[in-house]
Design a protein around this motif. Structure first.
Motif: not given
Length: 97
Positions: A29-34, A37-43, A56-58
């Protein structure tokens, strides 16, 4: 939704020498949140490529944006000194309140 055991919830970083990106598969969960958040800032630097009902997410992330850092373990002396500093900080905070 299928319930998975903790040991089944993997994080896998996959790449090869010819790729320009890392594939990051995770349940963490922590890595998915990071990553979100990174995607919102640098899509343009990362994208979600898959997700599952199990949780899971890839993601695909540019190799230039990922760093793996290994740190040496603390010596017993260093660990004890850090523990004492933390205790002192807690004492200082509690006396201020």
């Amino acid at each position: 939704m299928i319930h998975l055991m903790k040991y089944e919830k993997e994080t896998i970083l996959l790449t090869n020498e010819s790729d320009d990106a890392w594939s990051i598969y995770t349940f963490n969960p922590g890595l998915k949140r990071k990553l979100a958040a990174y995607a919102r800032q640098y899509p343009d630097q990362r994208r979600l490529t898959a997700s599952t009902q199990e949780g899971s997410e890839t993601y695909e992330v540019s190799k230039a944006r990922v760093s793996i850092r290994l740190t040496a373990p603390y010596s017993e002396e260093h660990r004890k000194a850090a523990e004492e500093r933390a205790k002192q900080m807690n004492v200082d905070k509690s006396s201020q309140g």
